[in-house]
Motif scaffolding. Structure first.
Motif, PDB file in Angstrom:
ATOM      1  N   LEU A  49      34.672  28.108  40.718  1.00 14.95           N
ATOM      2  CA  LEU A  49      34.462  28.628  39.365  1.00 14.95           C
ATOM      3  C   LEU A  49      33.209  28.035  38.725  1.00 14.95           C
ATOM      4  O   LEU A  49      32.429  28.740  38.076  1.00 14.95           O
ATOM      5  CB  LEU A  49      35.697  28.343  38.496  1.00 14.95           C
ATOM      6  N   GLY A  50      32.989  26.739  38.936  1.00 19.15           N
ATOM      7  CA  GLY A  50      31.784  26.090  38.401  1.00 19.15           C
ATOM      8  C   GLY A  50      30.533  26.761  38.962  1.00 19.15           C
ATOM      9  O   GLY A  50      29.581  27.057  38.223  1.00 19.15           O
ATOM     10  N   ALA A  51      30.548  27.021  40.252  1.00 20.83           N
ATOM     11  CA  ALA A  51      29.396  27.678  40.877  1.00 20.83           C
ATOM     12  C   ALA A  51      29.231  29.090  40.322  1.00 20.83           C
ATOM     13  O   ALA A  51      28.115  29.533  40.021  1.00 20.83           O
ATOM     14  CB  ALA A  51      29.580  27.720  42.391  1.00 20.83           C
ATOM     15  N   ALA A  52      30.347  29.790  40.143  1.00 21.91           N
ATOM     16  CA  ALA A  52      30.293  31.172  39.659  1.00 21.91           C
ATOM     17  C   ALA A  52      29.738  31.255  38.240  1.00 21.91           C
ATOM     18  O   ALA A  52      29.027  32.201  37.890  1.00 21.91           O
ATOM     19  CB  ALA A  52      31.683  31.796  39.718  1.00 21.91           C
ATOM     20  N   GLN A  53      30.064  30.256  37.429  1.00 22.18           N
ATOM     21  CA  GLN A  53      29.587  30.272  36.040  1.00 22.18           C
ATOM     22  C   GLN A  53      28.061  30.276  35.991  1.00 22.18           C
ATOM     23  O   GLN A  53      27.464  30.839  35.071  1.00 22.18           O
ATOM     24  CB  GLN A  53      30.095  29.026  35.286  1.00 22.18           C
ATOM     25  N   ILE A  54      27.424  29.646  36.968  1.00 21.01           N
ATOM     26  CA  ILE A  54      25.957  29.629  37.012  1.00 21.01           C
ATOM     27  C   ILE A  54      25.449  30.872  37.745  1.00 21.01           C
ATOM     28  O   ILE A  54      24.444  31.465  37.360  1.00 21.01           O
ATOM     29  CB  ILE A  54      25.435  28.335  37.691  1.00 21.01           C
ATOM     30  N   LEU A  55      26.176  31.296  38.781  1.00 24.21           N
ATOM     31  CA  LEU A  55      25.742  32.501  39.522  1.00 24.21           C
ATOM     32  C   LEU A  55      25.698  33.737  38.625  1.00 24.21           C
ATOM     33  O   LEU A  55      24.831  34.593  38.784  1.00 24.21           O
ATOM     34  CB  LEU A  55      26.680  32.754  40.713  1.00 24.21           C
TER      35      LEU A  55
END
Ligand code: NDP
Length: 336
Positions: free
Chosen positions: A242-248
């Motif tokens: 989720l952390g990665a997705a928030q930036i993606l």
């Protein structure tokens, strides 16, 4: 580029900060008080000026955000809005859950319009699977939730239990945000992120099992439980995904104006089976229940494939999330 992150001191906030800093963004982290900034100031000290802090004592007051937009190290291009109450320990559902969620979501958009410059391109609101699920339908076997669904409940839930009111707080906040965009037609766009349970390790570890954030507390109830808990939310996503997705979503033009439901199936029996099989030292501390009787067929499904497709992510398997989560729970100094 600078990203503003509200709720930066929370469970998900830590991972958003970590991911954004790692990728070279400047981050302005928004929290209620100076004290709330301390743990991540220490953890991310090596990033120096890449991380700065601003204080927003009340997320519902537009003017409170003014200082967050002042003198950014680089132009502010995006806002990730995570701040919203996620606790069942409230005394007044309307005052403590519904109002801050809805007013906070609208205030950040108003602040973006009032204080943001032309460089601001996207606001990402972390909503929830709670804004999709229809709790009145129960387990709803055979049904698959996707981005098209909306939780039908609203302000009347203030009179019900706090879990139902929390779900409505997320739905109402997300709906208010989309309505605001429609009415105001700002120069930036909106993306909403809708996770079910978010599990996984904490950027700052776990010291005290009694002070866990809501989702980790729910998962940790399996430890030393008398029996396997019933299904609550039948879905999960790992906090690192989720952390990665928030930036993606900030780096993916096609994500603008979209809702994204995340994750895949979760139930406590399946989790108990996985933990008992893969972590020998947990065998005596996790209830056996009825092995293999996980509720995959008897409860609704969650279709989180759009996020995988559009953002190019691949969800971490439940086993990895569970093993890493329970390593923290078992290692906590103040165990239950
Ligand atoms: P945490 O409780 O760890 O973090 C919540 C954050 O929101 C904290 O920074 C907290 O600040 C802030 N916050 C809460 N209430 C208020 C308020 N009334 N005014 C100002 N700030 C407030 O939770 P998570 O990190 O898990 O949650 C972050 C977001 O993700 C929330 O919007 C939540 O609804 C959403 N979400 C979480 C899921 C999960 O399973 N964890 C699932 C789906 C959505 P403070 O420390 O000062 O209280």
């Amino acid at each position: 580029q600078t990203i503003l992150v509200t709720g930066a001191n929370g469970f998900i906030g830590g991972h958003v900060l970590k991911e954004a800093l790692k990728k070279g963004y400047h981050v302005r982290a928004l929290v209620r008080t100076e004290k709330s900034s301390q743990k991540f100031r220490t953890i991310f000290a090596s990033y120096g000026d890449q991380l700065s802090w601003a204080y927003v004592p009340d997320i519902a007051v537009v003017e409170n955000y003014a200082s967050a937009f002042e003198n950014p190290p680089k132009p502010i291009t995006a806002i990730v809005h995570l701040a919203s109450p996620f606790t069942m320990a409230v005394s007044d559902n309307k005052r403590d859950l519904l109002e801050p969620a809805v007013q906070g979501a609208v205030a950040i958009l108003e602040a973006a319009k009032k204080y943001g410059s032309a460089s601001l391109r996207r606001v990402v609101l972390t909503s929830s699977f709670a804004s999709h699920v229809d709790l009145t339908q129960g387990y709803r076997p055979g049904y698959t939730y996707s981005e098209k669904d909306w939780n039908p409940q609203g302000w009347e839930t203030a009179e019900l239990d706090s879990a139902t009111a929390y779900c409505a707080s997320k739905k109402l906040a997300e709906k208010a945000a989309w309505d605001w965009i429609e009415a105001n037609k700002p120069t930036f766009d909106l993306t909403t992120i809708e996770p079910p349970w978010v599990f996984g390790p904490h950027v700052d570890g776990v010291e005290d099992l009694k002070k866990l954030n809501q989702s980790s507390a729910s998962l940790s109830q399996l430890l030393d439980a008398a029996e396997v808990p019933a299904v609550d939310f039948a879905g999960f996503v790992d906090v690192r995904d989720l952390g990665a997705a928030q930036i993606l979503v900030l780096e993916t033009p096609a994500a603008g104006g979209q809702r994204f439901l995340f994750g895949s199936h979760f139930d406590y029996q399946t989790a108990a089976d996985i933990l008992r099989e893969n972590v020998p030292e947990l065998k005596s501390r996790i209830p056996e229940g009825t092995p293999g009787a996980g509720l995959t067929q008897a409860v609704y499904a969650i279709d989180g494939s759009k996020a995988e497709r559009v953002l190019g992510i691949k969800y971490m398997p439940l086993k990895d999330t569970l093993v890493d989560s329970f390593a923290e729970f078992v290692g906590a100094k103040k165990s239950a």
